[in-house]
Design a protein around this motif. Structure first.
Motif, PDB file in Angstrom:
ATOM      1  N   SER A  71     -26.039  73.732 -13.555  1.00  9.00           N
ATOM      2  CA  SER A  71     -26.333  73.929 -14.980  1.00  9.00           C
ATOM      3  C   SER A  71     -25.725  75.227 -15.510  1.00  9.00           C
ATOM      4  O   SER A  71     -25.992  75.599 -16.645  1.00  9.00           O
ATOM      5  N   PRO A  73     -22.361  77.859 -16.358  1.00  2.96           N
ATOM      6  CA  PRO A  73     -20.912  77.891 -16.614  1.00  2.96           C
ATOM      7  C   PRO A  73     -20.236  78.777 -15.568  1.00  2.96           C
ATOM      8  O   PRO A  73     -20.896  79.590 -14.904  1.00  2.96           O
ATOM      9  N   HIS A 105     -17.772  70.484 -19.671  1.00  2.00           N
ATOM     10  CA  HIS A 105     -18.510  70.096 -20.862  1.00  2.00           C
ATOM     11  C   HIS A 105     -19.902  70.657 -20.713  1.00  2.00           C
ATOM     12  O   HIS A 105     -20.163  71.455 -19.817  1.00  2.00           O
ATOM     13  N   HIS A 106     -20.809  70.242 -21.554  1.00  2.00           N
ATOM     14  CA  HIS A 106     -22.166  70.780 -21.484  1.00  2.00           C
ATOM     15  C   HIS A 106     -22.759  70.500 -20.114  1.00  2.00           C
ATOM     16  O   HIS A 106     -22.758  69.386 -19.631  1.00  2.00           O
ATOM     17  N   ARG A 107     -23.250  71.557 -19.481  1.00  2.00           N
ATOM     18  CA  ARG A 107     -23.807  71.437 -18.139  1.00  2.00           C
ATOM     19  C   ARG A 107     -25.291  71.737 -18.196  1.00  2.00           C
ATOM     20  O   ARG A 107     -25.743  72.599 -18.907  1.00  2.00           O
ATOM     21  N   ASP A 110     -30.797  70.714 -20.307  1.00  2.00           N
ATOM     22  CA  ASP A 110     -31.122  70.837 -21.721  1.00  2.00           C
ATOM     23  C   ASP A 110     -30.094  70.089 -22.561  1.00  2.00           C
ATOM     24  O   ASP A 110     -29.007  69.776 -22.121  1.00  2.00           O
ATOM     25  N   GLN A 111     -30.487  69.794 -23.774  1.00  2.00           N
ATOM     26  CA  GLN A 111     -29.630  68.983 -24.638  1.00  2.00           C
ATOM     27  C   GLN A 111     -28.418  69.778 -25.114  1.00  2.00           C
ATOM     28  O   GLN A 111     -28.485  70.995 -25.289  1.00  2.00           O
ATOM     29  N   ALA A 112     -27.350  69.078 -25.321  1.00  2.00           N
ATOM     30  CA  ALA A 112     -26.142  69.700 -25.845  1.00  2.00           C
ATOM     31  C   ALA A 112     -26.379  70.131 -27.291  1.00  2.00           C
ATOM     32  O   ALA A 112     -27.196  69.539 -27.991  1.00  2.00           O
ATOM     33  N   PRO A 113     -25.683  71.171 -27.738  1.00  2.00           N
ATOM     34  CA  PRO A 113     -25.848  71.582 -29.129  1.00  2.00           C
ATOM     35  C   PRO A 113     -25.492  70.438 -30.077  1.00  2.00           C
ATOM     36  O   PRO A 113     -24.581  69.664 -29.819  1.00  2.00           O
ATOM     37  N   ARG A 114     -26.247  70.335 -31.142  1.00  2.30           N
ATOM     38  CA  ARG A 114     -25.994  69.256 -32.094  1.00  2.30           C
ATOM     39  C   ARG A 114     -25.834  69.848 -33.480  1.00  2.30           C
ATOM     40  O   ARG A 114     -26.304  70.941 -33.765  1.00  2.30           O
TER      41      ARG A 114
END
Length: 158
Positions: A71, A73, A105-107, A110-114
């Protein structure tokens, strides 16, 4: 072009200087009778001595996919490994290899930014049609003076 200029009466040196090349470059290009084609695109180049091996690339991907790092970077993985005394590759190599493996990509869980939609805008055409409140100024006791920094003047709240 240089041959045409020389045939017209110009010196080779002047013709070369007009094309912004040295006369030595022109002699090197034409030493075998005609201008040689550029050999740089077809040249065989050795691989860099510090190029990562396929095993090192796999080790980077394996490390990035471990539970402790999956999770995070690369900017956090590399220092964490350094704290443990492990150095595999640079942070930029981690980023490059993860991008090649389509893992950049999003790791994490938790949810990816929206994107959040802007709130609806209202326009008042007369008095008492739109009501709002200002939440940018903290609540204060009546008559208390507050200074909000050098860019604003003091505010007195009643």
């Amino acid at each position: 072009m240089i041959n045409e200029a020389v045939e017209a009466g110009a010196s080779k040196k002047k013709a070369c200087s007009e094309l912004e090349i040295s006369s030595r470059t022109y002699r090197r290009w034409t030493q075998y009778g005609s201008v040689k084609a550029d050999g740089r695109p077809d040249a065989e180049r050795q691989a860099p001595a510090n190029k990562l091996t396929p095993e090192e690339r796999q080790q980077i991907l394996k490390t990035c996919n471990e539970a402790a790092y999956q999770s995070l970077p690369p900017s956090q993985i590399v220092p964490a490994l350094a704290d443990e005394g492990i150095y595999i590759a640079s942070e930029s190599s981690f980023y490059r290899i993860m991008k090649e493996a389509d893992q950049l990509h999003h790791r994490g869980k938790d949810q990816a930014p929206r994107k959040v939609a802007k709130p609806a805008a209202y326009k008042a055409a007369g008095p008492n049609e739109v009501w709002s409140w200002d939440i940018s100024v903290p609540q204060q006791a009546a008559g208390e003076m507050r200074d909000y920094g050098p860019s604003s003047s003091a505010c007195r709240c009643w």
